[in-house]
Design a protein around this motif. Structure first.
Motif, PDB file in Angstrom:
ATOM      1  N   SER A  31       0.827  -1.210   0.000  1.00 33.89           N
ATOM      2  CA  SER A  31       0.000   0.000   0.000  1.00 33.89           C
ATOM      3  C   SER A  31       0.859   1.258   0.000  1.00 33.89           C
ATOM      4  CB  SER A  31      -0.918  -0.015   1.218  1.00 33.89           C
ATOM      5  OG  SER A  31      -1.630   1.176   1.332  1.00 33.89           O
ATOM      6  N   ALA A  32       1.862   1.295   0.845  1.00 36.31           N
ATOM      7  CA  ALA A  32       2.733   2.473   0.927  1.00 36.31           C
ATOM      8  C   ALA A  32       3.476   2.690  -0.394  1.00 36.31           C
ATOM      9  CB  ALA A  32       3.725   2.313   2.075  1.00 36.31           C
ATOM     10  N   TYR A  33       3.964   1.608  -0.994  1.00 34.69           N
ATOM     11  CA  TYR A  33       4.685   1.721  -2.263  1.00 34.69           C
ATOM     12  C   TYR A  33       3.749   2.221  -3.369  1.00 34.69           C
ATOM     13  CZ  TYR A  33       7.478   0.551  -6.338  1.00 34.69           C
ATOM     14  OH  TYR A  33       8.171   0.628  -7.511  1.00 34.69           O
ATOM     15  N   ALA A  34       2.578   1.627  -3.455  1.00 37.10           N
ATOM     16  CA  ALA A  34       1.612   2.044  -4.484  1.00 37.10           C
ATOM     17  C   ALA A  34       1.227   3.507  -4.310  1.00 37.10           C
ATOM     18  CB  ALA A  34       0.377   1.154  -4.430  1.00 37.10           C
ATOM     19  N   LYS A  35       1.007   3.920  -3.067  1.00 40.33           N
ATOM     20  CA  LYS A  35       0.648   5.312  -2.780  1.00 40.33           C
ATOM     21  C   LYS A  35       1.752   6.259  -3.225  1.00 40.33           C
ATOM     22  CE  LYS A  35       0.858   7.013   1.430  1.00 40.33           C
ATOM     23  NZ  LYS A  35       1.703   8.183   1.247  1.00 40.33           N
ATOM     24  N   ASP A  36       2.992   5.897  -2.944  1.00 40.34           N
ATOM     25  CA  ASP A  36       4.120   6.747  -3.330  1.00 40.34           C
ATOM     26  C   ASP A  36       4.309   6.796  -4.847  1.00 40.34           C
ATOM     27  OD1 ASP A  36       4.576   7.275  -0.678  1.00 40.34           O
ATOM     28  OD2 ASP A  36       6.254   5.869  -0.490  1.00 40.34           O
ATOM     29  N   VAL A  37       4.148   5.663  -5.509  1.00 38.93           N
ATOM     30  CA  VAL A  37       4.355   5.596  -6.953  1.00 38.93           C
ATOM     31  C   VAL A  37       3.368   6.490  -7.698  1.00 38.93           C
ATOM     32  CG1 VAL A  37       4.126   4.081  -8.970  1.00 38.93           C
ATOM     33  CG2 VAL A  37       5.468   3.348  -7.006  1.00 38.93           C
ATOM     34  N   ILE A  38       2.113   6.468  -7.273  1.00 39.81           N
ATOM     35  CA  ILE A  38       1.106   7.275  -7.976  1.00 39.81           C
ATOM     36  C   ILE A  38       0.884   8.631  -7.315  1.00 39.81           C
ATOM     37  CG2 ILE A  38      -0.034   5.259  -8.940  1.00 39.81           C
ATOM     38  CD1 ILE A  38      -2.237   5.616  -6.864  1.00 39.81           C
ATOM     39  N   LYS A  39       1.688   8.912  -6.274  1.00 41.19           N
ATOM     40  CA  LYS A  39       1.638  10.197  -5.568  1.00 41.19           C
ATOM     41  C   LYS A  39       0.217  10.510  -5.061  1.00 41.19           C
ATOM     42  CE  LYS A  39       5.549  12.125  -8.075  1.00 41.19           C
ATOM     43  NZ  LYS A  39       6.137  10.891  -8.442  1.00 41.19           N
ATOM     44  N   ALA A  40      -0.368   9.497  -4.413  1.00 42.50           N
ATOM     45  CA  ALA A  40      -1.715   9.629  -3.863  1.00 42.50           C
ATOM     46  C   ALA A  40      -1.654  10.007  -2.388  1.00 42.50           C
ATOM     47  CB  ALA A  40      -2.472   8.316  -4.021  1.00 42.50           C
ATOM     48  N   GLU A  41      -2.731  10.566  -1.890  1.00 40.25           N
ATOM     49  CA  GLU A  41      -2.818  10.881  -0.464  1.00 40.25           C
ATOM     50  C   GLU A  41      -3.156   9.644   0.348  1.00 40.25           C
ATOM     51  OE1 GLU A  41      -5.483  14.071   0.350  1.00 40.25           O
ATOM     52  OE2 GLU A  41      -4.565  15.383  -1.139  1.00 40.25           O
ATOM     53  N   ARG A  42      -3.948   8.744  -0.236  1.00 41.84           N
ATOM     54  CA  ARG A  42      -4.424   7.552   0.459  1.00 41.84           C
ATOM     55  C   ARG A  42      -4.326   6.348  -0.470  1.00 41.84           C
ATOM     56  NH1 ARG A  42     -10.198  10.103   1.912  1.00 41.84           N
ATOM     57  NH2 ARG A  42      -9.423  11.989   2.872  1.00 41.84           N
ATOM     58  N   CYS A  43      -4.331   5.181   0.159  1.00 37.84           N
ATOM     59  CA  CYS A  43      -4.331   3.957  -0.641  1.00 37.84           C
ATOM     60  C   CYS A  43      -4.987   2.851   0.167  1.00 37.84           C
ATOM     61  CB  CYS A  43      -2.906   3.558  -0.998  1.00 37.84           C
ATOM     62  SG  CYS A  43      -2.837   2.047  -1.964  1.00 37.84           S
ATOM     63  N   SER A  44      -5.922   2.178  -0.422  1.00 42.06           N
ATOM     64  CA  SER A  44      -6.548   1.008   0.187  1.00 42.06           C
ATOM     65  C   SER A  44      -6.458  -0.149  -0.793  1.00 42.06           C
ATOM     66  CB  SER A  44      -8.021   1.283   0.509  1.00 42.06           C
ATOM     67  OG  SER A  44      -8.144   2.291   1.473  1.00 42.06           O
ATOM     68  N   ILE A  45      -6.199  -1.315  -0.255  1.00 45.46           N
ATOM     69  CA  ILE A  45      -6.163  -2.520  -1.071  1.00 45.46           C
ATOM     70  C   ILE A  45      -7.276  -3.432  -0.576  1.00 45.46           C
ATOM     71  CG2 ILE A  45      -4.833  -4.559  -1.712  1.00 45.46           C
ATOM     72  CD1 ILE A  45      -2.303  -2.872  -1.253  1.00 45.46           C
ATOM     73  N   PHE A  46      -8.168  -3.794  -1.467  1.00 42.36           N
ATOM     74  CA  PHE A  46      -9.268  -4.674  -1.119  1.00 42.36           C
ATOM     75  C   PHE A  46      -9.023  -6.052  -1.711  1.00 42.36           C
ATOM     76  CE2 PHE A  46     -11.017  -0.522  -0.536  1.00 42.36           C
ATOM     77  CZ  PHE A  46     -11.883  -0.670   0.530  1.00 42.36           C
ATOM     78  N   LEU A  47      -9.269  -7.067  -0.919  1.00 44.06           N
ATOM     79  CA  LEU A  47      -9.146  -8.453  -1.347  1.00 44.06           C
ATOM     80  C   LEU A  47     -10.544  -9.062  -1.420  1.00 44.06           C
ATOM     81  CD1 LEU A  47      -6.202  -9.402   0.989  1.00 44.06           C
ATOM     82  CD2 LEU A  47      -6.084  -8.764  -1.410  1.00 44.06           C
ATOM     83  N   TYR A  48     -10.711 -10.025  -2.305  1.00 43.52           N
ATOM     84  CA  TYR A  48     -12.011 -10.641  -2.471  1.00 43.52           C
ATOM     85  C   TYR A  48     -12.044 -11.993  -1.760  1.00 43.52           C
ATOM     86  CZ  TYR A  48     -16.271 -12.346  -4.646  1.00 43.52           C
ATOM     87  OH  TYR A  48     -17.538 -12.829  -4.863  1.00 43.52           O
ATOM     88  N   ASP A  49     -13.013 -12.169  -0.875  1.00 40.19           N
ATOM     89  CA  ASP A  49     -13.221 -13.423  -0.168  1.00 40.19           C
ATOM     90  C   ASP A  49     -14.258 -14.222  -0.961  1.00 40.19           C
ATOM     91  OD1 ASP A  49     -14.147 -15.475   1.532  1.00 40.19           O
ATOM     92  OD2 ASP A  49     -13.698 -14.286   3.323  1.00 40.19           O
ATOM     93  N   ARG A  50     -13.819 -15.282  -1.616  1.00 41.60           N
ATOM     94  CA  ARG A  50     -14.721 -16.063  -2.474  1.00 41.60           C
ATOM     95  C   ARG A  50     -15.817 -16.761  -1.679  1.00 41.60           C
ATOM     96  NH1 ARG A  50     -10.696 -18.836  -6.911  1.00 41.60           N
ATOM     97  NH2 ARG A  50     -10.012 -16.860  -7.802  1.00 41.60           N
ATOM     98  N   GLU A  51     -15.469 -17.260  -0.493  1.00 36.39           N
ATOM     99  CA  GLU A  51     -16.464 -17.960   0.314  1.00 36.39           C
ATOM    100  C   GLU A  51     -17.582 -17.025   0.760  1.00 36.39           C
ATOM    101  OE1 GLU A  51     -14.802 -20.108   3.584  1.00 36.39           O
ATOM    102  OE2 GLU A  51     -13.422 -21.230   2.290  1.00 36.39           O
ATOM    103  N   LYS A  52     -17.213 -15.855   1.235  1.00 32.94           N
ATOM    104  CA  LYS A  52     -18.204 -14.888   1.728  1.00 32.94           C
ATOM    105  C   LYS A  52     -18.723 -13.969   0.627  1.00 32.94           C
ATOM    106  CE  LYS A  52     -16.314 -14.922   6.356  1.00 32.94           C
ATOM    107  NZ  LYS A  52     -15.713 -14.147   7.437  1.00 32.94           N
ATOM    108  N   GLN A  53     -18.064 -14.017  -0.505  1.00 27.58           N
ATOM    109  CA  GLN A  53     -18.418 -13.197  -1.666  1.00 27.58           C
ATOM    110  C   GLN A  53     -18.469 -11.699  -1.315  1.00 27.58           C
ATOM    111  OE1 GLN A  53     -21.851 -14.678  -3.734  1.00 27.58           O
ATOM    112  NE2 GLN A  53     -20.959 -16.689  -4.011  1.00 27.58           N
TER     113      GLN A  53
END
Length: 70
Positions: A31-53
């Motif tokens: 998250s920190a690397y992605a935020k720095d690369v695109i020069k964003a103020e915030r960054c969230s990474i969402f993962l998909y839970d297949r069981e809970k959908q």
């Protein structure tokens, strides 16, 4: 060299990532690397839970509460 800083940053990111043994441990670094690369103020990474959908994240850098969000 034109891209020396980019290569150094990428190499440092890789070294930090290699020291993590789980995805949950690696997410803050990614998250920190992605935020720095695109020069964003915030960054969230969402993962998909297949069981809970549903999507979930453990990272909320812009909030005080550090619990997961579903």
């Amino acid at each position: 060299m034109k891209y020396i800083d980019t290569y150094r940053t990428l190499a440092e990111f890789g070294r930090k990532l290699l020291n993590k043994h789980t995805l949950v441990d690696a997410l803050p670094i990614i998250s920190a690397y992605a935020k720095d690369v695109i020069k964003a103020e915030r960054c969230s990474i969402f993962l998909y839970d297949r069981e809970k959908q549903n999507f979930w994240t453990t990272i909320r850098r812009y909030r005080q509460n550090n619990n997961s969000c579903r």
